[in-house]
Motif scaffolding. Structure first.
Motif, PDB file in Angstrom:
ATOM      1  N   PRO A 123       1.789 -27.826  10.198  1.00  7.91           N
ATOM      2  CA  PRO A 123       2.730 -28.950  10.063  1.00  7.91           C
ATOM      3  C   PRO A 123       3.701 -28.754   8.903  1.00  7.91           C
ATOM      4  N   LEU A 124       3.196 -28.232   7.783  1.00  3.97           N
ATOM      5  CA  LEU A 124       4.096 -28.031   6.646  1.00  3.97           C
ATOM      6  C   LEU A 124       5.190 -27.019   6.979  1.00  3.97           C
ATOM      7  N   GLY A 125       4.813 -25.928   7.631  1.00  2.00           N
ATOM      8  CA  GLY A 125       5.794 -24.923   8.015  1.00  2.00           C
ATOM      9  C   GLY A 125       6.835 -25.473   8.978  1.00  2.00           C
ATOM     10  N   LEU A 126       6.381 -26.271   9.934  1.00  2.00           N
ATOM     11  CA  LEU A 126       7.313 -26.880  10.885  1.00  2.00           C
ATOM     12  C   LEU A 126       8.261 -27.845  10.172  1.00  2.00           C
TER      13      LEU A 126
ATOM     14  N   LEU B  57      10.444 -30.950  13.829  1.00  2.01           N
ATOM     15  CA  LEU B  57       9.951 -32.172  13.199  1.00  2.01           C
ATOM     16  C   LEU B  57       8.879 -32.836  14.064  1.00  2.01           C
ATOM     17  N   GLY B  58       9.161 -32.980  15.355  1.00  9.32           N
ATOM     18  CA  GLY B  58       8.193 -33.596  16.268  1.00  9.32           C
ATOM     19  C   GLY B  58       6.919 -32.780  16.403  1.00  9.32           C
ATOM     20  N   LEU B  59       7.062 -31.452  16.484  1.00 11.42           N
ATOM     21  CA  LEU B  59       5.874 -30.595  16.565  1.00 11.42           C
ATOM     22  C   LEU B  59       5.027 -30.697  15.296  1.00 11.42           C
ATOM     23  N   GLY B  60       5.684 -30.848  14.146  1.00 16.45           N
ATOM     24  CA  GLY B  60       4.947 -31.035  12.900  1.00 16.45           C
ATOM     25  C   GLY B  60       4.119 -32.307  12.910  1.00 16.45           C
ATOM     26  N   VAL B  61       4.700 -33.374  13.473  1.00 10.08           N
ATOM     27  CA  VAL B  61       3.964 -34.641  13.581  1.00 10.08           C
ATOM     28  C   VAL B  61       2.722 -34.446  14.448  1.00 10.08           C
TER      29      VAL B  61
ATOM     30  N   ALA C 251       1.130 -31.607  15.073  1.00  7.66           N
ATOM     31  CA  ALA C 251       0.198 -30.685  14.416  1.00  7.66           C
ATOM     32  C   ALA C 251      -0.551 -31.340  13.261  1.00  7.66           C
ATOM     33  N   ALA C 252      -0.003 -32.402  12.714  1.00 11.21           N
ATOM     34  CA  ALA C 252      -0.648 -33.069  11.584  1.00 11.21           C
ATOM     35  C   ALA C 252      -1.946 -33.773  11.986  1.00 11.21           C
ATOM     36  N   MET C 253      -2.056 -34.172  13.237  1.00  8.91           N
ATOM     37  CA  MET C 253      -3.248 -34.916  13.657  1.00  8.91           C
ATOM     38  C   MET C 253      -4.529 -34.072  13.544  1.00  8.91           C
TER      39      MET C 253
END
Length: 185
Positions: free
Chosen positions: A67-70, A93-97, A99-101
């Protein structure tokens, strides 16, 4: 490698973080979070998988890179990519959200077994990550509604929040020596 607690309290960030370790006012939040996660994380086998036992290494630090990289990539495109990069930045940005879960779940599994000092710092770390995640998700929605400038501003602010949270995560890993050295009170 043996980890020792730093006593360099001339460093304001470190002094504030060491104060979190000892702040009993965080104990009700720790207890509430522990109770919330207990139905899932009380299962040793599942918690072991989430802790990274199958790979012989804590999983959460590895997971945070995604998530941080995204998000960092999206921010970089926002700052230097121009109009042609906007859709790509939105996707990142959406992929990071998303991946954060699972990343948060691996962090919760590490936190669940920590000592009181780790759990106090960890509950603040998790709260800041929750705020940052909410800000990134809000930025994504703003951008989808053509409020791009505001969305970009929210991304920058979210990066600052997640950066502070990352400092606390680093503290738990480097100073407290968790997960390996942070189990005993």
């Amino acid at each position: 490698m043996s980890h020792t607690r730093s006593t360099d309290t001339d460093n304001t960030a470190l002094a504030l973080t060491l104060a979190l370790e000892e702040d009993a006012r965080l104990d009700p939040a720790v207890a509430a979070a522990h109770a919330w996660y207990a139905p899932l994380l009380s299962h040793d086998r599942l918690r072991g998988v989430l802790n990274g036992e199958p790979i012989g290494h804590a999983l959460h630090p590895l997971m945070t890179d995604l998530p941080l990289g995204l998000w960092i990539s999206a921010t970089t495109l926002d700052l230097v990519g121009g109009k042609d990069a906007e859709r790509s930045a939105d996707r990142l940005l959406g992929l990071g959200v998303l991946a954060a879960m699972p990343t948060a779940l691996t962090g919760a599994a590490d936190w669940f077994s920590g000592n009181k000092r780790v759990q106090r710092v960890g509950v603040v770390h998790a709260a800041l990550n929750g705020v940052g995640l909410g800000m990134y998700a809000t930025a994504y929605l703003l951008r989808r509604k053509d409020r791009r400038k505001l969305g970009k501003a929210v991304v920058l602010a979210a990066g600052a929040v997640v950066g502070v949270s990352g400092y606390l995560g680093g503290h738990m890993t480097i100073v407290q020596g968790y997960p390996e050295g942070g189990l005993a009170d």
